[in-house]
Design an enzyme around this catalytic site. Structure first.
Site, PDB file in Angstrom:
ATOM      1  N   SER A  95       0.819  -1.213   0.000  1.00  0.00           N
ATOM      2  CA  SER A  95       0.000   0.000   0.000  1.00  0.00           C
ATOM      3  C   SER A  95       0.851   1.259   0.000  1.00  0.00           C
ATOM      4  O   SER A  95       0.479   2.266  -0.605  1.00  0.00           O
ATOM      5  CB  SER A  95      -0.894   0.031   1.235  1.00  0.00           C
ATOM      6  OG  SER A  95      -1.634  -1.136   1.332  1.00  0.00           O
TER       7      SER A  95
ATOM      8  N   HIS B 214      -2.911   4.998   8.098  1.00  0.00           N
ATOM      9  CA  HIS B 214      -2.583   3.843   7.267  1.00  0.00           C
ATOM     10  C   HIS B 214      -1.751   4.297   6.058  1.00  0.00           C
ATOM     11  O   HIS B 214      -1.818   5.460   5.651  1.00  0.00           O
ATOM     12  CB  HIS B 214      -3.886   3.174   6.810  1.00  0.00           C
ATOM     13  CG  HIS B 214      -3.675   1.903   6.035  1.00  0.00           C
ATOM     14  ND1 HIS B 214      -3.517   1.904   4.670  1.00  0.00           N
ATOM     15  CD2 HIS B 214      -3.574   0.614   6.435  1.00  0.00           C
ATOM     16  CE1 HIS B 214      -3.339   0.649   4.269  1.00  0.00           C
ATOM     17  NE2 HIS B 214      -3.375  -0.144   5.323  1.00  0.00           N
TER      18      HIS B 214
ATOM     19  N   THR C 251      -1.920   4.174   2.878  1.00  0.00           N
ATOM     20  CA  THR C 251      -2.487   4.851   1.709  1.00  0.00           C
ATOM     21  C   THR C 251      -2.720   6.342   1.964  1.00  0.00           C
ATOM     22  O   THR C 251      -2.142   7.172   1.250  1.00  0.00           O
ATOM     23  CB  THR C 251      -3.765   4.140   1.230  1.00  0.00           C
ATOM     24  OG1 THR C 251      -3.454   2.764   0.994  1.00  0.00           O
ATOM     25  CG2 THR C 251      -4.300   4.763  -0.045  1.00  0.00           C
TER      26      THR C 251
END
Ligand code: NAG
Length: 245
Positions: free
Chosen positions: A105, A156, A158
Site C-alpha cells: 500500500s 494507514h 495509503t
C-alpha cells in the site's frame, strides 16, 4: 501487508538534488517527473477547482470486471452495461515497487501521490528516502482546501503517502504528528475522516498506541482542527462558516 523497508541498506541520503552523479541524477530526474505530473494535476485542479482522488487500494481491472459482470447478470442488464466507475476511471498504475514485484500500500500510494516508484513501506519518500512532493501538497500550494476521507486508519499507508513523509509505514505515531502539521510544510490537510485514534492519544491513556505522552488531539486543536469523536458530534457540526472554493 507488512513493510519490508528494513531490507533497504541505504540510509539518510542527503545529497543535493541536481549535483552529483549516477543515483542522484536519476533521483533528480524522478523529482522532475514528479513535478511535471504534479503540474498536470494542478492544471486540471485549477480548471475544475475541485478534484476528488478515489484510491481503491488493492483493486484492479479484474475486480471491476467481476463486479460489472455480476451486476449486469443479476439485474438483467444489457451486455454493454458500464458501472459508474467505468465512466469516471481516468487511469491506473503498474503495480510493482522499486524493490518488489508485489507492491504494498505504501509504495502503491506513493506512486499515486508523488508519481514515482519507491520501495515497499515508503511513505512519501523516494528510494533514497528523500521526501517527494505529493498531489495533496500541490493542491494546498495553489490554495485549495484539502481533505482525506478513508475507511481505514487515517495513519494507514495509503492516506499517509499523501500527507506524510517517513521511511517506514510502521511509524504511524510520526505519521499522525505530520498529518496535523508537524513537518516543514506545516499543516497541509484541512479535513481528515478516518480511524486510528490511538495514534493521537498520549501513552497515559489505556487506548493509546503512541510511545510518548504527546496528545495529538490537543495539538490538532491548537493547529485549528476540530475533533469530532462521536456520531453525535459529527451530526451537530455547524458547517455554515466553512469556506468553499
Ligand atoms: C510514555 O512516554 C514517555 C515519554 O513521553 C516515556 O518516558 C514513557 O516511558 C512512556 N510510557 C510508556 C508506558 O510507554
Amino acid at each position: 501487508m507488512s513493510s519490508s523497508h528494513s531490507s533497504h541498506p541505504e540510509d539518510e541520503e542527503t545529497a543535493g538534488l541536481l549535483s552529483g552523479s549516477g543515483p542522484e541524477r536519476k533521483n533528480a530526474r524522478n523529482k522532475l517527473l514528479a513535478i511535471i505530473l504534479g503540474a498536470i494535476t494542478i492544471s486540471l485542479i485549477v480548471i475544475g477547482l475541485t478534484a476528488i482522488w478515489a484510491d481503491p487500494n488493492g483493486f484492479g481491472p479484474t475486480s471491476e470486471t467481476f463486479a460489472r459482470e455480476y451486476y449486469q447478470y443479476v439485474n438483467d442488464l444489457k451486455y454493454d452495461y458500464m458501472t459508474p466507475l467505468d465512466e469516471i476511471l481516468v487511469g491506473s498504475s503498474r503495480t510493482r515497487s522499486s524493490d518488489s514485484l508485489i507492491t504494498d500500500s505504501a509504495a502503491g500510494a506513493t506512486a499515486f501521490s508523488c508519481g514515482i516508484k519507491t520501495y515497499n513501506g515508503a511513505i512519501g519518500v523516494d528510494p533514497n528516502k528523500s521526501p517527494c512532493g505529493t498531489i495533496l501538497e500541490a493542491a494546498k500550494a495553489i490554495g485549495l482546501i484539502t481533505g482525506l476521507v478513508v475507511t481505514s486508519r487515517i495513519t494507514h499507508a495509503t492516506p499517509a503517502s499523501f500527507s506524510a513523509h517517513v521511511v517506514s509505514r510502521e511509524m504511524e505515531d510520526v505519521i499522525a504528528s505530520q498529518q496535523i502539521g508537524n513537518y516543514p510544510l506545516g499543516k497541509q490537510v484541512d479535513l481528515m475522516f478516518g480511524g486510528g485514534k490511538c495514534f493521537f492519544l498520549p501513552n497515559t491513556s489505556s487506548e493509546s498506541c503512541r510511545p510518548d505522552q504527546r496528545n495529538l488531539l490537543q495539538e490538532a486543536e491548537e493547529e485549528g482542527f476540530k475533533n469530532l469523536l462521536t456520531r453525535n458530534e459529527f451530526d451537530a457540526l455547524d458547517t455554515s462558516s466553512v469556506k468553499r472554493n
